[in-house]
Scaffold this motif. Structure first.
Motif, PDB file in Angstrom:
ATOM      1  N   ALA A  73     -74.184  18.827 -60.743  1.00 54.63           N
ATOM      2  CA  ALA A  73     -74.535  18.012 -59.581  1.00 54.63           C
ATOM      3  C   ALA A  73     -76.039  18.085 -59.366  1.00 54.63           C
ATOM      4  O   ALA A  73     -76.637  19.162 -59.474  1.00 54.63           O
ATOM      5  CB  ALA A  73     -73.795  18.504 -58.338  1.00 54.63           C
ATOM      6  N   CYS A 213     -71.584  15.478 -48.636  1.00 53.14           N
ATOM      7  CA  CYS A 213     -70.289  16.095 -48.936  1.00 53.14           C
ATOM      8  C   CYS A 213     -70.467  17.598 -49.094  1.00 53.14           C
ATOM      9  O   CYS A 213     -71.593  18.100 -49.230  1.00 53.14           O
ATOM     10  CB  CYS A 213     -69.686  15.489 -50.202  1.00 53.14           C
ATOM     11  N   ASP A 215     -70.724  21.060 -50.931  1.00 53.09           N
ATOM     12  CA  ASP A 215     -71.277  21.340 -52.259  1.00 53.09           C
ATOM     13  C   ASP A 215     -70.187  21.465 -53.311  1.00 53.09           C
ATOM     14  O   ASP A 215     -70.408  21.151 -54.485  1.00 53.09           O
ATOM     15  CB  ASP A 215     -72.093  22.636 -52.217  1.00 53.09           C
ATOM     16  N   CYS A 218     -68.553  17.837 -54.847  1.00 52.59           N
ATOM     17  CA  CYS A 218     -69.414  16.835 -55.487  1.00 52.59           C
ATOM     18  C   CYS A 218     -68.702  16.093 -56.613  1.00 52.59           C
ATOM     19  O   CYS A 218     -68.997  14.921 -56.878  1.00 52.59           O
ATOM     20  CB  CYS A 218     -70.674  17.499 -56.036  1.00 52.59           C
ATOM     21  N   GLN A 222     -68.029  11.711 -56.574  1.00 53.62           N
ATOM     22  CA  GLN A 222     -68.556  10.695 -57.482  1.00 53.62           C
ATOM     23  C   GLN A 222     -67.553   9.570 -57.703  1.00 53.62           C
ATOM     24  O   GLN A 222     -67.928   8.396 -57.807  1.00 53.62           O
ATOM     25  CB  GLN A 222     -68.935  11.339 -58.817  1.00 53.62           C
ATOM     26  N   HIS A 242     -76.841  15.307 -51.928  1.00 56.97           N
ATOM     27  CA  HIS A 242     -76.464  16.692 -52.210  1.00 56.97           C
ATOM     28  C   HIS A 242     -77.664  17.560 -51.823  1.00 56.97           C
ATOM     29  O   HIS A 242     -78.650  17.628 -52.565  1.00 56.97           O
ATOM     30  CB  HIS A 242     -76.147  16.892 -53.694  1.00 56.97           C
TER      31      HIS A 242
END
Length: 278
Positions: A73, A213, A215, A218, A222, A242
Motif C-alpha cells: 500500500a 480507510c 491501514d 487497504c 482497492q 492512506h
C-alpha cells in the motif's frame, strides 16, 4: 432537463449464495483466490480520479498468514490529505448540482457490479486482506454492501419526498442540499461493507468525500474504488488516502471547509475526534 418525477427501483435484500461444492460461485471464488495468491498488487491512493503512488510502501499480508505478501500500500503525508481535500472541493459544485436520479444511478450501478462481475473479487479480497471465510465475506462485502447501496437510494428518495403540510393558501416546500464543504469518512478494518458505505452514503446525498480507510483494509479498499470508478463516479467525489490517523486529523479537523465526519470505530478514537472537533 426532464420534468418527470422518477421512482427508484424497490430494493430487495441481496440473496446470500451458498458456495456449496460444485456451485458456480464457489468455482469463481476459488479461481479468484488462487489468482490473488499468485500475484501482488500496488494499492495506491486515489485523489481526483488519479492513482497516486509514493515511496512509502507498506506490506499488505493476510492476518492469518503474515509470511505471505499480498502487495504494498502506498502511504502519503499531509500534502496528500490537502490534495484530496482540494480535489473534493473542486468536484463539489458539479456533483451537488447533478440531479439526484443521476447520482443514484451510479450507486445502483455499483451494486449491480458487486452482485455480478466483482462479487468474487470483493469477497476474495476481504477473505485474504481481513481474514474472513467465504460465508463471512459473502454476507459482508457482497450482500451487505449491495443492500447498503440499493436501500440508501430508496431511503434518500424518501427523505427528498417527505414534505411539510401546507395550510390553505400556502405551499410549504422543503429542499435539501449538500453540506458546505467536504466530508471526512473514517472507516474500520472489520467490515468491507461499512468501509464502502460511509463514503458512498455521503456522496449519494451530494457531498464530496475524503476517505481514510483502516491501514489494515487497504487491500479490499482497492476493489471498492475500482467498482466506484467502473460505475461512473466522477473524479474527486470520493478520494481515498492512506495516511497515519494523526496526520489526517491535523489537516482535516483544522480545515475551514471541513463540514462533517462519518465514522465507525472504537469509542476511544471517537472521543478523541469529538473533543478535537469540539
Amino acid at each position: 432537463m426532464s420534468n418527470a418525477t422518477f421512482t427508484v427501483p424497490t430494493p430487495k435484500n441481496e440473496p446470500v449464495l451458498p458456495y456449496a461444492p460444485g456451485t458456480p460461485e464457489r468455482t469463481a471464488l476459488q479461481s479468484e483466490l488462487d489468482r490473488r495468491l499468485k500475484t501482488t498488487i500496488d494499492a495506491p491512493m486515489w485523489i481526483g480520479g488519479e492513482a497516486v503512488l509514493t515511496k512509502d510502501r507498506r506490506r499488505m499480508s493476510p492476518p492469518h498468514k503474515h509470511a505471505h505478501k499480498l502487495g504494498e500500500a502506498h502511504f502519503g503525508d499531509a500534502k496528500h490529505v490537502r490534495a484530496a481535500i482540494a480535489a473534493a472541493l473542486k468536484a463539489k459544485r458539479d456533483w451537488e448540482t447533478m440531479p439526484f436520479e443521476e447520482r443514484a444511478a451510479i450507486f445502483l450501478k455499483a451494486a449491480d457490479l458487486i452482485a455480478g462481475p466483482y462479487r468474487a473479487q470483493i469477497n476474495a479480497a476481504t477473505m485474504l486482506g481481513q481474514g474472513k471465510n467465504c460465508y463471512q465475506a459473502e454476507i459482508d462485502s457482497a450482500c451487505e454492501f449491495i443492500d447498503f447501496l440499493r436501500f440508501n437510494v430508496a431511503y434518500a428518495q424518501q427523505i427528498y419526498r417527505d414534505q411539510p403540510v401546507s395550510s390553505p393558501g400556502v405551499w410549504n416546500r422543503l429542499e435539501y442540499r449538500a453540506l458546505e464543504g467536504f466530508v471526512f469518512a473514517l472507516t474500520p478494518f472489520n467490515f468491507t461493507a461499512i468501509a464502502g458505505n460511509l463514503p458512498a452514503s455521503c456522496a449519494l446525498m451530494g457531498n464530496t468525500v475524503v476517505w481514510k480507510c483502516a491501514d489494515t483494509q487497504c487491500y479490499s479498499a482497492q476493489v471498492l474504488m475500482e467498482v466506484f470508478n467502473a460505475a461512473g463516479l466522477p473524479p474527486g467525489v470520493i478520494n481515498l488516502v492512506h495516511v497515519d490517523g494523526a496526520v489526517a486529523g491535523d489537516v482535516v479537523f483544522q480545515h475551514r471547509d471541513f463540514a462533517g465526519i462519518h465514522f465507525t470505530g472504537s469509542t476511544k478514537v471517537f472521543r478523541h475526534i469529538w473533543q478535537t472537533i469540539g
